[in-house]
Motif scaffolding. Structure first.
Motif, mmCIF file in Angstrom:
data_model
loop_
_atom_site.group_PDB
_atom_site.id
_atom_site.type_symbol
_atom_site.label_atom_id
_atom_site.label_comp_id
_atom_site.label_asym_id
_atom_site.label_seq_id
_atom_site.Cartn_x
_atom_site.Cartn_y
_atom_site.Cartn_z
ATOM 1 N N ILE A 15 0.834 -1.325 0.321
ATOM 2 C CA ILE A 15 0.576 0.050 0.030
ATOM 3 C C ILE A 15 0.910 1.308 -0.060
ATOM 4 O O ILE A 15 1.911 1.577 1.146
ATOM 5 C CB ILE A 15 -0.851 -0.302 1.310
ATOM 6 C CG1 ILE A 15 -0.327 -0.402 2.117
ATOM 7 C CG2 ILE A 15 -2.657 -1.066 0.670
ATOM 8 C CD1 ILE A 15 -1.081 0.176 3.480
ATOM 9 N N HIS A 16 0.899 2.393 -1.154
ATOM 10 C CA HIS A 16 1.199 2.912 -1.277
ATOM 11 C C HIS A 16 1.221 3.846 -0.033
ATOM 12 O O HIS A 16 0.069 5.650 -0.485
ATOM 13 C CB HIS A 16 1.472 3.857 -2.455
ATOM 14 C CG HIS A 16 2.107 2.312 -3.298
ATOM 15 N ND1 HIS A 16 3.131 2.452 -4.541
ATOM 16 C CD2 HIS A 16 1.352 1.641 -4.190
ATOM 17 C CE1 HIS A 16 3.023 2.170 -5.103
ATOM 18 N NE2 HIS A 16 2.263 1.283 -5.061
ATOM 19 N N THR A 47 0.248 6.872 1.610
ATOM 20 C CA THR A 47 1.473 9.052 1.748
ATOM 21 C C THR A 47 1.632 8.932 3.596
ATOM 22 O O THR A 47 1.509 8.905 4.210
ATOM 23 C CB THR A 47 -0.140 9.802 2.287
ATOM 24 O OG1 THR A 47 -0.633 9.520 2.556
ATOM 25 C CG2 THR A 47 -0.322 9.817 0.372
ATOM 26 N N SER A 103 3.423 10.445 6.498
ATOM 27 C CA SER A 103 2.635 11.653 7.621
ATOM 28 C C SER A 103 4.187 11.045 8.139
ATOM 29 O O SER A 103 3.347 11.896 8.896
ATOM 30 C CB SER A 103 1.261 10.485 8.187
ATOM 31 O OG SER A 103 1.532 9.228 8.228
ATOM 32 N N TYR A 129 6.109 13.639 7.659
ATOM 33 C CA TYR A 129 5.819 15.022 7.925
ATOM 34 C C TYR A 129 5.082 15.129 8.980
ATOM 35 O O TYR A 129 4.898 16.685 9.538
ATOM 36 C CB TYR A 129 6.264 15.519 6.399
ATOM 37 C CG TYR A 129 4.661 15.832 6.175
ATOM 38 C CD1 TYR A 129 4.849 14.368 5.433
ATOM 39 C CD2 TYR A 129 3.915 16.444 6.428
ATOM 40 C CE1 TYR A 129 2.990 14.178 4.091
ATOM 41 C CE2 TYR A 129 2.253 16.378 5.505
ATOM 42 C CZ TYR A 129 2.402 15.554 4.370
ATOM 43 O OH TYR A 129 0.952 15.518 4.070
ATOM 44 N N SER A 165 4.783 14.586 13.539
ATOM 45 C CA SER A 165 5.489 15.522 14.154
ATOM 46 C C SER A 165 3.852 16.551 15.042
ATOM 47 O O SER A 165 4.345 17.335 16.108
ATOM 48 C CB SER A 165 6.255 16.610 14.017
ATOM 49 O OG SER A 165 5.442 17.447 12.927
ATOM 50 N N GLY A 166 2.151 15.914 14.460
ATOM 51 C CA GLY A 166 1.495 16.165 15.052
ATOM 52 C C GLY A 166 0.432 17.667 14.227
ATOM 53 O O GLY A 166 -0.006 17.969 14.035
ATOM 54 N N SER A 167 1.449 17.474 12.652
ATOM 55 C CA SER A 167 0.710 18.997 11.747
ATOM 56 C C SER A 167 -0.799 18.080 11.315
ATOM 57 O O SER A 167 -1.090 17.401 11.653
ATOM 58 C CB SER A 167 1.550 18.751 11.008
ATOM 59 O OG SER A 167 0.621 19.231 9.304
ATOM 60 N N LYS A 168 -2.011 19.306 11.552
ATOM 61 C CA LYS A 168 -2.890 19.621 11.657
ATOM 62 C C LYS A 168 -3.665 19.172 9.874
ATOM 63 O O LYS A 168 -4.610 20.080 9.782
ATOM 64 C CB LYS A 168 -4.015 20.125 12.644
ATOM 65 C CG LYS A 168 -4.565 18.114 14.094
ATOM 66 C CD LYS A 168 -4.960 18.952 14.777
ATOM 67 C CE LYS A 168 -6.104 18.708 14.235
ATOM 68 N NZ LYS A 168 -6.562 19.449 15.048
ATOM 69 N N ALA A 181 -3.997 18.460 7.082
ATOM 70 C CA ALA A 181 -4.775 17.975 6.097
ATOM 71 C C ALA A 181 -5.864 18.454 6.674
ATOM 72 O O ALA A 181 -7.377 18.882 6.110
ATOM 73 C CB ALA A 181 -4.640 16.578 5.776
ATOM 74 N N SER A 182 -6.616 18.431 8.268
ATOM 75 C CA SER A 182 -7.680 18.907 8.481
ATOM 76 C C SER A 182 -8.200 19.696 8.932
ATOM 77 O O SER A 182 -9.085 20.185 8.477
ATOM 78 C CB SER A 182 -7.658 17.751 10.301
ATOM 79 O OG SER A 182 -7.295 17.873 10.794
ATOM 80 N N TRP A 202 -9.587 20.414 5.139
ATOM 81 C CA TRP A 202 -11.040 20.184 5.277
ATOM 82 C C TRP A 202 -11.852 21.493 6.435
ATOM 83 O O TRP A 202 -12.916 21.652 5.671
ATOM 84 C CB TRP A 202 -11.316 18.887 5.575
ATOM 85 C CG TRP A 202 -12.036 17.901 5.923
ATOM 86 C CD1 TRP A 202 -13.063 17.331 4.641
ATOM 87 C CD2 TRP A 202 -13.829 18.731 6.408
ATOM 88 N NE1 TRP A 202 -13.607 16.666 4.749
ATOM 89 C CE2 TRP A 202 -14.325 17.637 6.050
ATOM 90 C CE3 TRP A 202 -13.370 19.438 8.058
ATOM 91 C CZ2 TRP A 202 -15.770 17.585 6.710
ATOM 92 C CZ3 TRP A 202 -14.705 18.813 8.348
ATOM 93 C CH2 TRP A 202 -15.752 18.234 7.656
ATOM 94 N N THR A 203 -11.392 21.738 6.721
ATOM 95 C CA THR A 203 -12.105 23.143 7.807
ATOM 96 C C THR A 203 -12.116 23.837 7.168
ATOM 97 O O THR A 203 -13.737 24.829 6.997
ATOM 98 C CB THR A 203 -11.811 22.228 9.112
ATOM 99 O OG1 THR A 203 -11.756 21.219 9.740
ATOM 100 C CG2 THR A 203 -12.528 23.587 10.339
ATOM 101 N N THR A 237 -5.837 16.325 -7.794
ATOM 102 C CA THR A 237 -5.859 14.759 -6.832
ATOM 103 C C THR A 237 -6.503 13.539 -6.867
ATOM 104 O O THR A 237 -6.090 12.864 -6.424
ATOM 105 C CB THR A 237 -5.745 14.891 -5.121
ATOM 106 O OG1 THR A 237 -6.364 17.263 -4.897
ATOM 107 C CG2 THR A 237 -5.022 14.825 -4.322
#
Lengths: 269, 187
Positions: B75-76, B78, B80, B82, B85-88, B90-91, B94-95, B140
């Protein structure tokens, strides 16, 4: 005559304890003597078969088994429980993904029934898809209970209130049959990186399990454009689930949690 | 009956996995004999409890001839790393998209009741950003391959920039978005 009797598999299962095979063949088995006249087109098998036989079970799986027994022994498909609980016989029947053992054959005998393997999956043979990617994705979400404090493991049950247990209803019943994931267009186009509704539902199942301590970590595993966010609420998944579950809703709940969870300070354990 | 049983057992011993050509026929004969012998011997009742009395004698022989290849999946995912360390990111994106949609929705009645340069420029910004993010999702979804993704995103960025610049020019040098929409209903 003896070979003809072999085909009456179902009739032979008689309630009366028959001592001779001849008598058991003649015995009528009313509940399964449904007229079974259908043309079955199986795409990868490239055979058009027509058969009209008065005795066949009511479900598509029964028809497939009958074809395999009598017409073409090389017809290949997965099956196990024949009662809709194992998820082996998932396939595309008349355009929708369902379990063959739960899908009734249309009694309207003029209609053609089309049977295909699950869409956009690599086909091993006939109706058997390659599920490796699907299971690898399931493994990647760590579908098991994780606790911060493992010292009490095995000593007694981890207790859970009735309300907390009710949160798991509609999630734990998933058979991992892959009907939903293979009905999702986003999974078709991005199946390598998008987890798909089945796996995401299970991820949600572990997130909201009150006994699990790793909810933030499970959520942060989905922080990339593909794992969760290829879902555009197309809702094919809920429509096609043969067990009546709602993966679309589970994914929506994950999205809500993703937007609102407070990031944990990474502790040095 | 006993003769039947002994004959089927000897036939079972003769079935070799290698004879694939007449295996079909042999399977059917085997199956028939197994059924007859088991039914005649024990009566019909055991059939109720045996799911596949047909396959069992042959199963052991065929087991080791399973597919010689092992289908392993990669399974490629993506990376995570990067985001580890706790980067949000993507979410948060979305918000942001949802908030912008609601803001744009609210901007429509405001544009109707209070047309003017402030709303004109807000509308220009909101529309182009909404369109940019929306088309970004489409890219995407459907564009695959590193180079093609880069090209598509570059093209998209260019398009959005030009659109925003054009709308700002229109707002400044021409009637402005609100008035222009109003003109659609004029004679």
């Amino acid at each position: 005559k003896m070979f003809a009797c072999i085909s009456f598999t179902r009739s032979a299962v008689a309630f009366r304890n028959c001592r001779t095979l001849v008598v058991s063949c003649v015995y009528e088995f009313a509940s399964v003597s449904i007229l079974c006249v259908c043309k079955v087109i199986i795409k990868y098998h490239k055979i058009l078969m027509t058969f009209s036989h008065p005795r066949c079970g009511p479900m598509v799986l029964d028809a497939l088994i009958k074809i395999k027994n009598e017409m073409d022994l090389t017809l290949t498909f997965r099956r196990s429980c024949r009662e809709g609980i194992c998820g082996s016989c998932a396939m595309n029947i008349n355009g929708g993904n369902t379990l063959a053992c739960l899908n009734k054959i249309d009694t309207n005998t003029s209609k053609v029934m089309k049977i295909y393997p699950l869409p956009r999956m690599y086909v091993v043979k006939d109706l058997v898809p390659d599920m490796s990617n699907f299971f690898a994705q399931y493994k990647s979400i760590e579908p098991y209970l994780k606790k911060k404090d493992e010292s009490k493991q095995g000593k007694e049950q981890y207790l859970q209130s009735i309300e907390d247990r009710q949160k798991l209803d509609g999630l734990y019943e998933c058979l991992l049959c892959a009907c939903c994931s293979t009905s999702c267009p986003s999974y078709w186009w991005n199946g390598d990186k998008y987890l798909g509704p089945a796996v995401l539902t299970q991820a949600y199942r572990w997130m909201i399990d009150s006994r699990d301590d790793f909810i933030e970590e499970r959520l942060s595993k989905l922080q990339d454009p593909f794992s969760l966010y290829r879902c555009h609420t197309i809702m094919n998944c809920t429509k096609t689930c043969p067990k009546g579950l709602n993966p679309g809703k589970a994914i929506a709940e994950i999205k809500k949690m993703m937007a609102t969870y407070k990031e944990k300070r990474s502790s040095a354990i | 009956m006993k003769i039947l049983i002994s004959s089927h057992r000897s036939l079972a011993a003769l079935v070799h996995p290698g004879n694939s050509s007449d295996l079909g026929l042999l399977v059917r004969i085997m199956a028939a004999l197994v059924r007859i012998s088991s039914v005649c011997y024990r009566g019909v009742r055991p059939l109720l409890f045996r799911a596949s009395s047909l396959i069992r004698p042959l199963a052991v022989q065929k087991k080791d001839r399973d597919c010689p290849y092992f289908i392993s999946a990669k399974i490629h995912a993506t990376p995570s790393n990067y985001a580890g360390s706790g980067s949000k990111a993507a979410s948060l994106h979305w918000t942001g998209e949802r908030i912008l949609s609601i803001a744009l929705l609210g901007l429509a009645p405001v544009a109707y009741y209070y047309p003017g340069p402030a709303v004109d420029y807000s509308l220009a910004a909101a529309l182009t950003l909404h369109g940019h993010w929306g088309l970004g999702q489409i890219v995407t979804d459907y564009v695959h391959g590193d180079f093609k993704i880069k090209m598509a995103n570059a093209g998209l960025f260019l398009l959005s920039t030009v659109t925003f610049a054009g709308l700002c020019y229109f707002n400044y040098h021409d009637v402005g978005i609100c008035k222009a929409v109003g003109l659609l209903w004029s004679k």
